[in-house]
Design a protein around this motif. Structure first.
Motif, PDB file in Angstrom:
ATOM      1  N   ARG A  25      49.015  25.775  38.185  1.00  0.00           N
ATOM      2  CA  ARG A  25      49.279  26.137  36.793  1.00  0.00           C
ATOM      3  C   ARG A  25      50.277  25.166  36.198  1.00  0.00           C
ATOM      4  N   PRO A  26      50.124  24.810  34.927  1.00  0.00           N
ATOM      5  CA  PRO A  26      51.069  23.908  34.273  1.00  0.00           C
ATOM      6  C   PRO A  26      52.466  24.525  34.197  1.00  0.00           C
ATOM      7  N   GLU A  27      53.467  23.675  34.193  1.00  0.00           N
ATOM      8  CA  GLU A  27      54.854  24.127  34.097  1.00  0.00           C
ATOM      9  C   GLU A  27      55.049  24.921  32.805  1.00  0.00           C
ATOM     10  N   GLY A  28      55.715  26.058  32.910  1.00  0.00           N
ATOM     11  CA  GLY A  28      55.999  26.899  31.745  1.00  0.00           C
ATOM     12  C   GLY A  28      54.909  27.891  31.401  1.00  0.00           C
ATOM     13  N   SER A  29      53.779  27.831  32.083  1.00  0.00           N
ATOM     14  CA  SER A  29      52.699  28.781  31.793  1.00  0.00           C
ATOM     15  C   SER A  29      52.872  30.027  32.650  1.00  0.00           C
ATOM     16  N   ILE A  30      52.179  31.062  32.264  1.00  0.00           N
ATOM     17  CA  ILE A  30      52.225  32.321  33.014  1.00  0.00           C
ATOM     18  C   ILE A  30      51.556  32.113  34.366  1.00  0.00           C
ATOM     19  N   ARG A  31      52.244  32.542  35.422  1.00  0.00           N
ATOM     20  CA  ARG A  31      51.710  32.357  36.766  1.00  0.00           C
ATOM     21  C   ARG A  31      51.527  33.671  37.515  1.00  0.00           C
ATOM     22  N   LYS A  32      52.491  34.562  37.430  1.00  0.00           N
ATOM     23  CA  LYS A  32      52.498  35.798  38.214  1.00  0.00           C
ATOM     24  C   LYS A  32      51.898  36.921  37.366  1.00  0.00           C
ATOM     25  N   VAL A  33      50.728  37.399  37.751  1.00  0.00           N
ATOM     26  CA  VAL A  33      50.010  38.381  36.941  1.00  0.00           C
ATOM     27  C   VAL A  33      49.530  39.555  37.780  1.00  0.00           C
ATOM     28  N   VAL A  34      49.183  40.615  37.076  1.00  0.00           N
ATOM     29  CA  VAL A  34      48.457  41.741  37.654  1.00  0.00           C
ATOM     30  C   VAL A  34      47.101  41.790  36.964  1.00  0.00           C
ATOM     31  N   VAL A  35      46.137  42.419  37.598  1.00  0.00           N
ATOM     32  CA  VAL A  35      44.800  42.569  37.025  1.00  0.00           C
ATOM     33  C   VAL A  35      44.555  44.042  36.775  1.00  0.00           C
ATOM     34  N   VAL A  36      44.076  44.363  35.573  1.00  0.00           N
ATOM     35  CA  VAL A  36      43.694  45.731  35.231  1.00  0.00           C
ATOM     36  C   VAL A  36      42.244  45.689  34.761  1.00  0.00           C
ATOM     37  N   ALA A  37      41.392  46.482  35.410  1.00  0.00           N
ATOM     38  CA  ALA A  37      39.970  46.511  35.077  1.00  0.00           C
ATOM     39  C   ALA A  37      39.612  47.860  34.475  1.00  0.00           C
ATOM     40  N   SER A  39      36.132  49.906  32.194  1.00  0.00           N
ATOM     41  CA  SER A  39      34.703  49.769  31.930  1.00  0.00           C
ATOM     42  C   SER A  39      34.196  50.913  31.071  1.00  0.00           C
ATOM     43  N   ARG A  40      33.403  50.564  30.072  1.00  0.00           N
ATOM     44  CA  ARG A  40      32.700  51.573  29.277  1.00  0.00           C
ATOM     45  C   ARG A  40      31.393  51.973  29.973  1.00  0.00           C
ATOM     46  N   VAL A  41      30.991  51.188  30.960  1.00  0.00           N
ATOM     47  CA  VAL A  41      29.799  51.482  31.754  1.00  0.00           C
ATOM     48  C   VAL A  41      30.284  52.229  32.992  1.00  0.00           C
ATOM     49  N   ASP A  42      29.812  53.462  33.167  1.00  0.00           N
ATOM     50  CA  ASP A  42      30.310  54.293  34.266  1.00  0.00           C
ATOM     51  C   ASP A  42      29.844  53.828  35.638  1.00  0.00           C
ATOM     52  N   VAL A  43      28.565  53.539  35.779  1.00  0.00           N
ATOM     53  CA  VAL A  43      28.003  53.200  37.082  1.00  0.00           C
ATOM     54  C   VAL A  43      27.009  52.067  36.910  1.00  0.00           C
ATOM     55  N   ASN A  58      30.494  50.870  41.341  1.00  0.00           N
ATOM     56  CA  ASN A  58      31.541  51.077  40.355  1.00  0.00           C
ATOM     57  C   ASN A  58      31.872  49.727  39.724  1.00  0.00           C
ATOM     58  N   PRO A  59      31.605  49.544  38.425  1.00  0.00           N
ATOM     59  CA  PRO A  59      31.851  48.239  37.807  1.00  0.00           C
ATOM     60  C   PRO A  59      33.311  47.824  37.856  1.00  0.00           C
ATOM     61  N   ARG A  60      34.228  48.784  37.867  1.00  0.00           N
ATOM     62  CA  ARG A  60      35.650  48.437  37.912  1.00  0.00           C
ATOM     63  C   ARG A  60      36.003  47.716  39.213  1.00  0.00           C
ATOM     64  N   THR A  61      35.355  48.124  40.301  1.00  0.00           N
ATOM     65  CA  THR A  61      35.581  47.476  41.592  1.00  0.00           C
ATOM     66  C   THR A  61      35.143  46.023  41.542  1.00  0.00           C
ATOM     67  N   VAL A  62      33.961  45.783  41.018  1.00  0.00           N
ATOM     68  CA  VAL A  62      33.427  44.430  40.914  1.00  0.00           C
ATOM     69  C   VAL A  62      34.307  43.591  39.993  1.00  0.00           C
ATOM     70  N   ALA A  80      49.107  42.393  42.041  1.00  0.00           N
ATOM     71  CA  ALA A  80      48.530  43.739  42.163  1.00  0.00           C
ATOM     72  C   ALA A  80      47.275  43.841  41.308  1.00  0.00           C
ATOM     73  N   THR A  81      46.442  44.808  41.672  1.00  0.00           N
ATOM     74  CA  THR A  81      45.203  45.063  40.934  1.00  0.00           C
ATOM     75  C   THR A  81      45.071  46.562  40.728  1.00  0.00           C
ATOM     76  N   ARG A  82      44.595  46.927  39.544  1.00  0.00           N
ATOM     77  CA  ARG A  82      44.406  48.357  39.239  1.00  0.00           C
ATOM     78  C   ARG A  82      43.055  48.546  38.545  1.00  0.00           C
ATOM     79  N   GLN A  83      42.396  49.634  38.928  1.00  0.00           N
ATOM     80  CA  GLN A  83      41.165  50.027  38.260  1.00  0.00           C
ATOM     81  C   GLN A  83      41.499  51.224  37.383  1.00  0.00           C
ATOM     82  N   SER A  84      41.525  51.007  36.089  1.00  0.00           N
ATOM     83  CA  SER A  84      41.862  52.080  35.167  1.00  0.00           C
ATOM     84  C   SER A  84      40.707  53.074  35.079  1.00  0.00           C
ATOM     85  N   GLN A  85      41.041  54.345  35.049  1.00  0.00           N
ATOM     86  CA  GLN A  85      39.998  55.361  34.911  1.00  0.00           C
ATOM     87  C   GLN A  85      39.546  55.493  33.463  1.00  0.00           C
ATOM     88  N   ALA A  86      40.368  55.023  32.535  1.00  0.00           N
ATOM     89  CA  ALA A  86      39.994  55.040  31.120  1.00  0.00           C
ATOM     90  C   ALA A  86      39.013  53.895  30.862  1.00  0.00           C
TER      91      ALA A  86
END
Length: 177
Positions: A25-37, A39-43, A58-62, A80-86
């Motif tokens: 990653r370039p200097e000064g850019s965001i490097r440390k992130v979390v992922v939140v997934a 989906s409006r598609v249930d299955v 489960n599309p959130r898993t993918v 960290a990674t999170r699969q939101s139920q919303a």
């Protein structure tokens, strides 16, 4: 060629891609992130043993797994990674997740639409993903809607419909700043 001579060539061809350097990653850019997934598609449509056993219907898993893998390959540190139920994760949920994990931002990926009607006939599907980046204070730093019609091999389209979603995520994560 004799098998004894092929073995070193085979080993080199397997080891070299594994040794390829990750992007930095370039200097000064965001490097440390979390992922939140989210989906409006249930299955996702299932059709394989792998999807049923591993939970890839489960599309959130993918979304979560593939987004994390792509961000890592682009030089991000995913803590960290999170699969939101919303269907659409709330900004408060995302910002508190960022703060809990002491990250610089969250990369949010949401599956808005998936049409698999052309999967078996045309070998493609329609996918609409929304991506965004949220800072620890809940401010949206960046957002974009990514529409794609990923095409995969005939074998994959017949056996693993998730490959379409994974291909769309790979393409979409390339635009994350």
């Amino acid at each position: 060629m004799r098998p004894a001579r092929l073995l070193p060539l085979l080993l080199v061809s397997l080891v070299l891609p594994a040794c390829a350097a990750r992007q930095v990653r370039p200097e000064g850019s965001i490097r440390k992130v979390v992922v939140v997934a989210g989906s409006r598609v249930d299955v996702l449509p299932t059709g394989t043993f792998r999807q049923d056993i591993i939970g890839e219907s489960n599309p959130r898993t993918v979304l979560a797994r593939q987004t994390e893998a792509e961000l890592l390959s682009r030089g991000f540190e995913v803590v960290a990674t999170r699969q939101s139920q919303a269907p659409v994760p709330l900004t408060d949920e995302v910002s508190s997740f960022v703060q809990q994990n002491k990250a610089e931002a969250a990369v949010v990926v949401i599956l808005d639409w998936l049409d698999v009607s052309g999967a078996t006939v045309l070998g493609r599907v329609d996918v609409v993903l929304r991506l965004g980046m949220v800072d620890p204070n809940g401010q949206v730093l960046w957002t974009d809607t990514f529409r794609s019609q990923p095409v995969v091999s005939a074998y994959q389209s017949a056996t693993d419909w998730n490959s379409f979603l994974r291909r769309a995520v790979i393409d979409a994560v390339q635009v994350v700043p």
